[in-house]
Design a protein around this motif. Structure first.
Motif, PDB file in Angstrom:
ATOM      1  N   VAL A 241       3.022   2.355   0.101  1.00 18.80           N
ATOM      2  CA  VAL A 241       2.423   1.742   1.292  1.00 18.80           C
ATOM      3  C   VAL A 241       3.129   0.415   1.531  1.00 18.80           C
ATOM      4  CG1 VAL A 241       0.331   0.897   2.395  1.00 18.80           C
ATOM      5  CG2 VAL A 241       0.209   2.829   0.813  1.00 18.80           C
ATOM      6  N   GLN A 305      -2.390  -0.865   8.919  1.00 23.99           N
ATOM      7  CA  GLN A 305      -2.332  -0.897   7.454  1.00 23.99           C
ATOM      8  C   GLN A 305      -3.421  -0.036   6.842  1.00 23.99           C
ATOM      9  OE1 GLN A 305      -2.179  -5.002   6.059  1.00 23.99           O
ATOM     10  NE2 GLN A 305      -0.032  -4.690   5.576  1.00 23.99           N
ATOM     11  N   ILE A 309      -3.085   3.072   4.293  1.00 17.90           N
ATOM     12  CA  ILE A 309      -3.803   3.133   3.014  1.00 17.90           C
ATOM     13  C   ILE A 309      -4.577   4.450   2.921  1.00 17.90           C
ATOM     14  CG2 ILE A 309      -5.686   2.093   1.679  1.00 17.90           C
ATOM     15  CD1 ILE A 309      -4.702  -0.646   2.800  1.00 17.90           C
ATOM     16  N   LEU A 322       2.044  -0.518  -3.733  1.00 17.13           N
ATOM     17  CA  LEU A 322       1.456  -1.217  -2.589  1.00 17.13           C
ATOM     18  C   LEU A 322       2.257  -2.494  -2.337  1.00 17.13           C
ATOM     19  CD1 LEU A 322      -2.329  -0.895  -3.533  1.00 17.13           C
ATOM     20  CD2 LEU A 322      -0.977   0.635  -2.103  1.00 17.13           C
ATOM     21  N   ALA A 325      -0.026  -4.442   0.944  1.00 12.46           N
ATOM     22  CA  ALA A 325      -0.714  -3.408   1.728  1.00 12.46           C
ATOM     23  C   ALA A 325      -1.919  -3.925   2.494  1.00 12.46           C
ATOM     24  CB  ALA A 325      -1.147  -2.269   0.806  1.00 12.46           C
ATOM     25  N   THR A 326      -2.462  -5.073   2.127  1.00 14.83           N
ATOM     26  CA  THR A 326      -3.620  -5.612   2.853  1.00 14.83           C
ATOM     27  C   THR A 326      -3.295  -6.965   3.485  1.00 14.83           C
ATOM     28  OG1 THR A 326      -4.468  -6.645   0.813  1.00 14.83           O
ATOM     29  CG2 THR A 326      -5.263  -4.438   1.340  1.00 14.83           C
ATOM     30  N   ILE A 341      -9.412   0.913  -3.266  1.00 14.11           N
ATOM     31  CA  ILE A 341      -8.119   1.125  -3.913  1.00 14.11           C
ATOM     32  C   ILE A 341      -8.279   1.118  -5.430  1.00 14.11           C
ATOM     33  CG2 ILE A 341      -5.833   0.098  -4.325  1.00 14.11           C
ATOM     34  CD1 ILE A 341      -5.847  -0.853  -1.430  1.00 14.11           C
ATOM     35  N   VAL A 352       1.737  -3.378  -7.567  1.00 10.21           N
ATOM     36  CA  VAL A 352       1.293  -4.113  -6.378  1.00 10.21           C
ATOM     37  C   VAL A 352       2.181  -5.324  -6.163  1.00 10.21           C
ATOM     38  CG1 VAL A 352      -0.594  -5.424  -5.335  1.00 10.21           C
ATOM     39  CG2 VAL A 352      -1.099  -3.357  -6.644  1.00 10.21           C
TER      40      VAL A 352
END
Length: 416
Positions: A241, A305, A309, A322, A325-326, A341, A352
């Motif tokens: 992602v 996004q 996800i 990720l 990703a956020t 998640i 991440v």
């Protein structure tokens, strides 16, 4: 005519480049109109846009002017064929060498040649255009692809390991962006990559997903070099992602289903609920059947996004990457998404990339990357004690979080 073709052919490559540049400027101006207006650059950008069109027009006029004299001269001489053909045909017919019908046919053929030769210039230009198009397509079709074996590899675990990985986008060692990276992601672990922008974090993530091949070193999954796996097998085992995600011009339901084409509608909607998508999807005119629009432009950055996800959750791969990703998600939904998640990646190998350090403080291993090299790694507590760079990043992060702007426009403490 031959001279006209010669002059025209010399300028055709320049014409094609000029046309391509003009089209790219038109697309750039239209797609970037919001940014242009936001920064008050409408005048400057329009001048650049208008200049590209004016330059193209000027070139075309000069090009046509350079062939005008020879072309008109050729057209003027074409009818002169009748002056030679007619008396010769009459003379031959009178002498009995040819019949009257043959003489008439010769005259008609000489007249018909004028139109055919006139079309020859148009045909020559179209042929040149076809040649340029074929050459451009051929360069794409013959582009070197990543080599891959035909047989699937036998993977017994989802450990990921990078050994002395070096990488350059151009292939030149002088432009190397990663310098001897050694990193291990044990199966079921949570690893975080942090560091200043441009340090190579996203490059590491893309190399694990094999978007590119390493220049030196190796990357293994379950002890098997990813070069020895078919790309389809890597894709099955790795969910990626990115920070910027592309949505296709189809319904939101089908965009999410991309994660698992065999998923039922209910499974797709369950993934959407887990990614906090359903709230905004149901407000859309056609709900899940609403088209995403060109490149997902109907949705905000945070909404795109969350769709990405949801795709990842639906795919349910054992290795999850990720990359911020956020980053565009609003604070109200970010905590819910993080919890989803965390629940769905439990037992998976998780990597991440984050700038919000509070989201990765529970990581099993935090790797600090700077200028393409690992500066330090360890837990949150170990890095706060031993890594000056991480200490500075953490202080900057906490400092940014402790201040919030109130609705009244005043600054107030907001300990989060």
């Amino acid at each position: 005519m031959a001279l006209t073709f010669k002059i025209s052919g010399k300028n055709f490559d320049t014409y094609n480049n000029s046309n391509t540049y003009m089209n790219s400027m038109i697309v750039e101006y239209i797609e970037g109109i919001e940014v242009i207006k936001a920064f008050g650059r409408a005048g400057v950008s329009y001048e650049k846009y208008a200049k590209a069109i004016t330059d193209y027009r000027t070139f075309v006029i000069k090009w046509l002017s350079s062939t005008w004299v020879t072309m008109k001269l050729a057209f003027a001489l074409f009818p002169a064929t009748l002056i030679g053909t007619l008396p010769v045909s009459l003379a031959l017919a009178s002498a009995g060498t040819i019949t009257a019908s043959q003489a008439a046919l010769a005259v008609m053929l000489s007249i018909s040649m004028v139109g055919s030769l006139a079309k020859l210039e148009v045909f020559a230009n179209e042929t040149k255009q076809m040649q340029m198009t074929v050459e451009e397509l051929d360069s794409l079709l013959t582009m070197k692809s990543l080599p891959e074996p035909e047989k699937r590899a036998n993977i017994t675990s989802t450990d990921v390991e990078l050994k002395q990985v070096r990488f350059s986008y151009s292939g030149n060692t002088e432009e190397e962006v990663l310098h001897g990276i050694d990193l291990k992601l044990p199966q079921g672990s949570f690893t975080a990559l942090v560091g200043p922008s441009g340090g190579g974090k996203s490059t590491v993530a893309k190399l694990i997903a094999r978007f590119f091949d390493v220049t030196e070193g190796s990357i293994t999954i379950g002890g098997v070099n990813i070069k020895d796996m078919p790309l389809s097998q890597i894709s099955e085992n790795v969910s990626f992602v990115a920070q910027d995600n592309f949505l296709f011009r189809c319904s939101l339901l089908e965009n999410i289903r991309l994660g698992n084409p065999k998923a039922t509608d209910e499974e797709v909607k369950a993934a959407a609920r887990a990614a906090q998508c359903e709230e905004f999807i149901l407000k859309l005119p056609q709900g899940y059947d609403t088209p995403a629009g060109e490149a997902g432009k109907r949705l905000s950055g945070g909404e795109k996004q969350r769709i990405a996800i949801a795709r990842m959750m639906l795919k349910n791969a054992p290795i999850v990457i990720l990359d911020e990703a956020t980053a565009f998600t609003d604070p109200e939904n970010e905590d819910k998404i993080q919890q989803s998640i965390a629940a769905l990646t439990k037992g998976k190998t998780l990597l991440v990339i984050a700038h919000r350090l509070s989201t990765i403080k529970q990581a099993d291993n935090i790797v600090v990357l700077k200028n393409g090299a690992i500066v330090a790694h360890g837990t949150q507590e170990e890095l706060l004690e031993n890594c000056p760079l991480y200490q500075d990043m953490w202080k900057a992060h906490i400092g940014a979080k402790e201040w919030a702007v109130s609705s009244a426009g005043k600054e107030e403490k907001a300990y989060v």
